[in-house]
Write a protein that holds these residues in place. Structure first.
Motif, PDB file in Angstrom:
ATOM      1  N   VAL A 249      14.365  18.842  14.752  1.00  0.00           N
ATOM      2  CA  VAL A 249      13.781  17.763  15.357  1.00  0.00           C
ATOM      3  C   VAL A 249      13.956  17.883  16.932  1.00  0.00           C
ATOM      4  O   VAL A 249      13.296  17.493  17.672  1.00  0.00           O
ATOM      5  N   ASP A 250      15.145  18.293  17.390  1.00  0.00           N
ATOM      6  CA  ASP A 250      15.349  18.322  18.764  1.00  0.00           C
ATOM      7  C   ASP A 250      14.218  19.165  19.593  1.00  0.00           C
ATOM      8  O   ASP A 250      13.537  19.011  20.542  1.00  0.00           O
ATOM      9  N   VAL A 251      13.822  20.343  18.980  1.00  0.00           N
ATOM     10  CA  VAL A 251      12.942  21.168  19.296  1.00  0.00           C
ATOM     11  C   VAL A 251      11.545  20.383  19.615  1.00  0.00           C
ATOM     12  O   VAL A 251      10.672  20.740  20.464  1.00  0.00           O
ATOM     13  N   ILE A 252      11.026  19.827  18.394  1.00  0.00           N
ATOM     14  CA  ILE A 252      10.054  19.144  18.310  1.00  0.00           C
ATOM     15  C   ILE A 252       9.776  18.171  19.110  1.00  0.00           C
ATOM     16  O   ILE A 252       8.835  17.843  20.106  1.00  0.00           O
ATOM     17  N   ILE A 253      10.719  17.241  19.536  1.00  0.00           N
ATOM     18  CA  ILE A 253      10.734  16.289  20.443  1.00  0.00           C
ATOM     19  C   ILE A 253      10.821  16.650  21.737  1.00  0.00           C
ATOM     20  O   ILE A 253      10.130  16.309  22.798  1.00  0.00           O
ATOM     21  N   LYS A 254      11.549  17.926  22.228  1.00  0.00           N
ATOM     22  CA  LYS A 254      11.485  18.521  23.575  1.00  0.00           C
ATOM     23  C   LYS A 254      10.015  18.909  23.637  1.00  0.00           C
ATOM     24  O   LYS A 254       9.380  18.618  24.899  1.00  0.00           O
TER      25      LYS A 254
END
Length: 462
Positions: A249-254
């Motif tokens: 999730v964090d990678v996608i949001i970044k």
């Protein structure tokens, strides 16, 4: 004016607030919203004390018709969707045979679907190694998006779905970028997960916990990063399906914050079943990506609570019971897919809204508004005048236990059987037509209509 239907006195969930108002419906559309509507109507529904919400738009459903209707078909699958509070869905290009990867296979599915759907429906096209030249014709036929697997999938059966190689992923993204379409991706590193699975079997490690260990968190994150990198090079819009880890999730949001056009979904099973519970429940809870540890699940919950999960979908992936059985108790041998679409709304309303105080407006955005916007499903996804009257009633005061005999699936197995859920979907309306009522069950004949993709400025014909 004489309305067809007035839903009175419910707690109506709008995009930014909840209000006790009446909703009037005429010719399948929401015609008026007011504190009190006193006009005459052919039917009055008293919704006092219940939440009145837009129906769920489930953008990740595997209806296996044609070709594998013995797994699930349009009739049984959409009965389950309606009973669960879903009013529209998007069918994946697998596990039907042939897979939906060209004009001919899509038309075969369109024909098979006629007159069988209890809710409105749309279709995905597939991206597989053999169909780069067919992507444009699928767009012409109205698919709303495309799907590919970075993990190993499919069988040796002719015309079954296959995962992409790196070149197909790159070339497919280039073509879809030009067409302006979204590519939805099952993101797991195929080489690593396959080899880890082989090693587990060789060592006689055949349990649910061993299966989860063969598909570790980093294999999802690695695939997400690679897909994002190629999408950045090609300009392709992405959507990541059934994300199971907070790190992904964090990678996608970044990437989104850095300017990429990308969204993500997750599924109820990743929030409600842990690896330890998978061990107890057994093969009916096997899926991929796998169910994670309690610690990983809590991290994922934190992302949902923080508003970083764009959509909730079922990934309803049914199969016959014998495909969930292994004589040698080898979890690697059984089908990886969960039957769960009948418990999307109630289960997650209970777990998110009632137990974790997620605002009900956020919940509605995840199940309805965001899917409609992302996949350009016009006239749906919110309670507003002129929108389709796709409406569900949810009673937060009714608790029940999921029972096998209450499931509408062709095969009545689910990891949620025996689970207590502290709310109930009591009514489902599709374009103002009652299709499910708690005491009656499914109501009437199939009335679902096809939704096709149209670019901005064009009209969607249902």
């Amino acid at each position: 004016m004489i309305y067809d239907l007035i839903i009175k006195g419910g707690k109506v969930v709008f995009s930014d607030e909840v209000r006790n108002v009446d909703i009037a419906i005429k010719d399948g559309k929401i015609s008026a919203i007011a504190e009190t509507i006193s006009n005459v109507a052919k039917q009055i529904v008293n919704a006092e004390g219940q939440y009145v919400m837009p129906g769920m738009i489930d953008t990740h459903v595997h209806i296996c018709e044609p070709g594998r209707t013995e797994w699930e078909g349009f009739v049984t699958g959409t009965k389950a969707l309606a009973a669960g509070g879903t009013t529209s869905y998007v069918d994946m290009p697998l596990n039907a045979l042939p897979a939906t990867v060209d004009r001919e296979s899509l038309r075969s599915k369109l024909e098979a679907a006629k007159g069988k759907n209890y809710v409105d429906y749309a279709f995905y096209g597939g991206l597989v190694p053999r169909n780069l030249d067919n992507l444009e014709e699928l767009s012409e036929e109205g698919v709303v998006a495309y799907k590919c697997f970075m993990s190993t999938c499919g069988t040796d059966i002719p015309n079954d779905f296959k995962n992409v190689d790196d070149y197909t992923l790159y070339a497919g993204m280039e073509k879809l970028a030009k067409l302006g379409h979204i590519l939805s991706i099952h993101a797991e590193n195929a080489i690593i997960t396959d080899r880890l699975g082989e090693e587990m079997v060789k060592l006689g490690k055949l349990t649910a916990t061993d299966y989860v260990a063969s598909r570790p968190v980093f294999t999802e994150v690695d695939a997400v990063k690679r897909a994002l990198y190629i999408a950045r090079e090609t300009g392709c819009k992405l959507h990541f399906v059934h994300i199971s880890t907070a790190e992904a999730v964090d990678v996608i949001i970044k990437a989104r914050n850095e300017g990429q056009d990308v969204t993500l979904e997750s599924c109820p099973h990743y929030f409600t079943i842990t690896t330890a519970q998978f061990e107890k429940i057994g093969p009916v809870a096997k899926c991929s990506p796998p169910l994670r540890s309690e610690e990983e699940q809590e991290k994922l919950w934190s992302k949902l609570i923080d508003g970083k999960i764009d959509m909730l979908t079922s990934d309803h992936s049914p199969c016959p019971p014998d495909m969930k059985y292994s004589e040698t108790n080898n979890i690697f041998e059984v089908w990886g897919g969960i039957s769960g679409c009948q418990n999307n709304v109630d289960l997650m309303f209970d777990e998110a809204v009632l137990k974790r105080n997620v605002p009900v407006t956020d919940f509605v955005r995840m199940i309805a508004t965001n899917p409609a916007k992302r996949f350009n499903i016009r006239n749906k996804g919110e309670i507003a005048v002129s929108k389709d009257a796709d409406i569900i009633l949810v009673d937060a005061s009714q608790a029940y236990v999921v029972k096998e005999e209450d499931l509408y699936y062709r095969h009545q197995h689910s990891p949620y059987i025996g689970r207590k859920i502290n709310c109930r979907v009591t009514k489902t309306f599709v374009r103002g037509n009652l299709v499910f009522e708690l005491n009656q069950g499914i109501v009437g004949e199939p009335l679902g209509q096809l939704v096709t993709y149209k670019k901005a400025g064009e009209t969607v014909n249902l």
